[in-house]
Design an enzyme around this catalytic site. Structure first.
Site, mmCIF file in Angstrom:
data_model
loop_
_atom_site.group_PDB
_atom_site.id
_atom_site.type_symbol
_atom_site.label_atom_id
_atom_site.label_comp_id
_atom_site.label_asym_id
_atom_site.label_seq_id
_atom_site.Cartn_x
_atom_site.Cartn_y
_atom_site.Cartn_z
ATOM 1 N N TYR A 141 0.816 -1.209 0.000
ATOM 2 C CA TYR A 141 0.000 0.000 0.000
ATOM 3 C C TYR A 141 0.857 1.271 0.000
ATOM 4 O O TYR A 141 0.405 2.321 -0.443
ATOM 5 C CB TYR A 141 -0.904 0.037 1.238
ATOM 6 C CG TYR A 141 -2.216 -0.681 1.093
ATOM 7 C CD1 TYR A 141 -2.267 -2.052 0.879
ATOM 8 C CD2 TYR A 141 -3.422 0.019 1.186
ATOM 9 C CE1 TYR A 141 -3.474 -2.703 0.769
ATOM 10 C CE2 TYR A 141 -4.638 -0.639 1.081
ATOM 11 C CZ TYR A 141 -4.663 -2.000 0.872
ATOM 12 O OH TYR A 141 -5.873 -2.645 0.766
ATOM 13 N N LYS A 187 3.678 -15.112 3.460
ATOM 14 C CA LYS A 187 3.888 -15.902 2.240
ATOM 15 C C LYS A 187 5.406 -16.109 2.148
ATOM 16 O O LYS A 187 6.053 -15.753 1.152
ATOM 17 C CB LYS A 187 3.302 -15.153 1.033
ATOM 18 C CG LYS A 187 3.273 -15.939 -0.250
ATOM 19 C CD LYS A 187 2.260 -17.070 -0.279
ATOM 20 C CE LYS A 187 2.467 -17.912 -1.525
ATOM 21 N NZ LYS A 187 1.638 -19.127 -1.560
ATOM 22 N N ASP A 219 -2.390 -18.207 1.601
ATOM 23 C CA ASP A 219 -3.329 -18.984 0.781
ATOM 24 C C ASP A 219 -3.987 -20.087 1.613
ATOM 25 O O ASP A 219 -5.205 -20.302 1.555
ATOM 26 C CB ASP A 219 -2.642 -19.549 -0.476
ATOM 27 C CG ASP A 219 -1.338 -20.262 -0.193
ATOM 28 O OD1 ASP A 219 -0.838 -20.188 0.955
ATOM 29 O OD2 ASP A 219 -0.801 -20.905 -1.117
ATOM 30 N N ASP A 243 -6.130 -6.996 4.448
ATOM 31 C CA ASP A 243 -7.283 -6.414 3.754
ATOM 32 C C ASP A 243 -8.155 -7.535 3.205
ATOM 33 O O ASP A 243 -9.378 -7.552 3.387
ATOM 34 C CB ASP A 243 -6.789 -5.510 2.615
ATOM 35 C CG ASP A 243 -7.927 -4.887 1.843
ATOM 36 O OD1 ASP A 243 -8.858 -4.373 2.491
ATOM 37 O OD2 ASP A 243 -7.896 -4.926 0.595
ATOM 38 N N ASP A 247 -12.019 -9.207 4.858
ATOM 39 C CA ASP A 247 -13.292 -9.286 4.127
ATOM 40 C C ASP A 247 -13.823 -10.710 4.180
ATOM 41 O O ASP A 247 -15.015 -10.953 4.374
ATOM 42 C CB ASP A 247 -13.112 -8.888 2.651
ATOM 43 C CG ASP A 247 -13.390 -7.405 2.405
ATOM 44 O OD1 ASP A 247 -13.108 -6.589 3.309
ATOM 45 O OD2 ASP A 247 -13.883 -7.066 1.315
HETATM 46 C C1 IPM Z 1 -10.437 -1.216 3.925
HETATM 47 C C2 IPM Z 1 -10.660 -0.676 2.537
HETATM 48 C C3 IPM Z 1 -9.513 0.255 2.207
HETATM 49 C C4 IPM Z 1 -8.226 -0.557 2.216
HETATM 50 C C5 IPM Z 1 -9.663 1.029 0.888
HETATM 51 C C6 IPM Z 1 -10.957 1.787 0.805
HETATM 52 C C7 IPM Z 1 -8.494 1.947 0.652
HETATM 53 O O1 IPM Z 1 -10.797 -1.713 1.632
HETATM 54 O O2 IPM Z 1 -10.427 -0.410 4.875
HETATM 55 O O3 IPM Z 1 -10.290 -2.420 4.079
HETATM 56 O O4 IPM Z 1 -7.900 -1.229 1.223
HETATM 57 O O5 IPM Z 1 -7.530 -0.515 3.232
HETATM 58 MN MN MN Z 2 -10.750 -3.700 2.536
#
Ligand code: IPM
Ligand code: MN
Length: 356
Positions: A141, A187, A219, A243, A247
């Site tokens: 990032y 990884k 993975d 990240d 999710d």
């Molecule tokens: C998160 C989001 C952010 C990230 C984006 C919006 C920049 O996906 O907070 O997880 O990738 O960190």
């Molecule tokens: Mn995210």
């Protein structure tokens, strides 16, 4: 006590959900006799529209001068083709870096009442209660060099020893307060940055003999999370892996709309940043159907970590749990029998606070 809280609603449903969380915090303040002063500022797409940059100086200064920051969400399809410096997401990354919040805590906890909302079978997902500690100021990032031209796009995933050490320390400490199990996810079979990551974590483990440490590849972790989610207590991992894994972990618990996050730094007086892990969902913005729980639960983390108001944090979390238990839910929580709007959900949570 008197506290200054910067509110950055941002874009899309960010506006809908922060409104509910702020009113919840006000309810808590009234009940416990605190004085919370809220100040809203522009951030993300709305800032681009009004002043031409995603993170105005004035917003960053206000955030840095407050006790904590509550953020909704940023982004929208109209900005997709903007150059990087004019993207709402760039503003969010600059805010994280500007506050120095290098550790992002993302708890994924399954409320027993929502077991049928999970895409996993109840016998697999029951008891899921994990915490992802995502490194937030390094890796791909932020790594240099980065860029794109007509032929090539490139990024750099790099970590230094202190960068790994400080986030790993947060994770070891968190594990100590939980079930004392830590999975460091990397990884290392392919990436040098992961080899360094692993080495640093192993060295630090000597200071935490009471914490059981495991290493895993990202993975395999992605697979284990859906096969045996209850194996995990605390996961610590680099920015991009965190990240993605967070999710994945969020949907195990029924809806991404439920999950909070806390971004914290090392210094005692660092300003924490609290935001739901979901995005701005422009397609449902303003319709009264967004789930405010991720943001309200983030407000609870704000009370806990930044304001050190544990009793208040716990009451807000109990209010969320009780409201879900009573069968209420926004439309994303399909298994809930009592369908309510964003504001009704907030009202129900506040009613519980008022009566407990
Ligand atoms: C998160 C989001 C952010 C990230 C984006 C919006 C920049 O996906 O907070 O997880 O990738 O960190
Ligand atoms: Mn995210």
């Amino acid at each position: 006590m008197n506290y200054k809280i910067t509110v950055l609603p941002g874009d899309g449903i960010g506006v809908d959900v922060t409104r509910e969380a702020v009113v919840c915090l006000q309810t808590i303040a009234t009940k416990f006799g605190h004085d919370f002063v809220f100040e809203s500022h522009l951030m993300g797409g709305c800032a681009l529209d009004k002043v031409g940059v995603p993170l105005p100086d004035e917003t960053l200064k206000a955030a840095q001068a407050s006790d904590a920051v509550l953020l909704g969400a940023v982004g929208g399809p109209q900005y997709d083709n903007n150059p990087p410096r004019l993207k709402p997401e760039t503003g969010l990354l600059a805010l994280r870096a500007g506050l120095g919040v290098f550790a992002n805590l993302r708890p994924a906890f399954l409320h027993e009442t929502l077991i049928d909302a999970s895409p996993l079978k109840p016998e697999i997902v029951r008891g899921t209660d994990l915490l992802i500690v995502r490194e937030l100021m390094g890796g791909a990032y932020f790594g240099q060099p980065r860029g794109v031209d007509d032929e090539r796009g490139w990024n750099t995933m790099a970590y230094t020893v202190p960068e790994v050490e400080r986030v790993a320390r947060v994770a070891f400490e968190a594990a100590r307060l939980r079930r004392k199990k830590l999975h460091s996810i990397d990884k290392a079979n392919v990436l040098e940055s992961s080899q360094l990551w692993r080495k640093v974590v192993v060295r630090l483990a000597a200071e935490y003999p009471d914490v059981e440490l495991h290493h895993g590849y990202v993975d395999a972790c992605a697979m284990q999370l859906v096969m045996r989610p209850t194996d995990y207590d605390v996961i610590v991992t680099e920015n991009l892996f965190g990240d993605i894994l967070s999710d994945e972990a969020s949907v195990l618990t029924g809806s991404i709309g439920l999950l909070p996050s806390a971004s914290i730094g090392g210094k005692a007086n660092a300003v924490g940043l609290y935001e739901p892990i979901h995005g701005s969902a422009p397609d449902i913005a303003g319709k009264g159907i967004a789930n405010p729980i991720g943001t309200i639960a983030s407000a609870a983390l704000l009370l806990r970590y930044s304001l050190k108001l544990e009793k208040e944090a716990r009451l807000l979390e109990d209010a969320i749990t009780a409201t879900l238990k009573s069968g209420y839910g926004t439309p994303d929580l399909k298994s809930q029998p009592n369908r309510v709007t964003t504001t009704q959900m907030g009202d129900l949570i506040r009613k519980y606070i008022g009566t407990h």
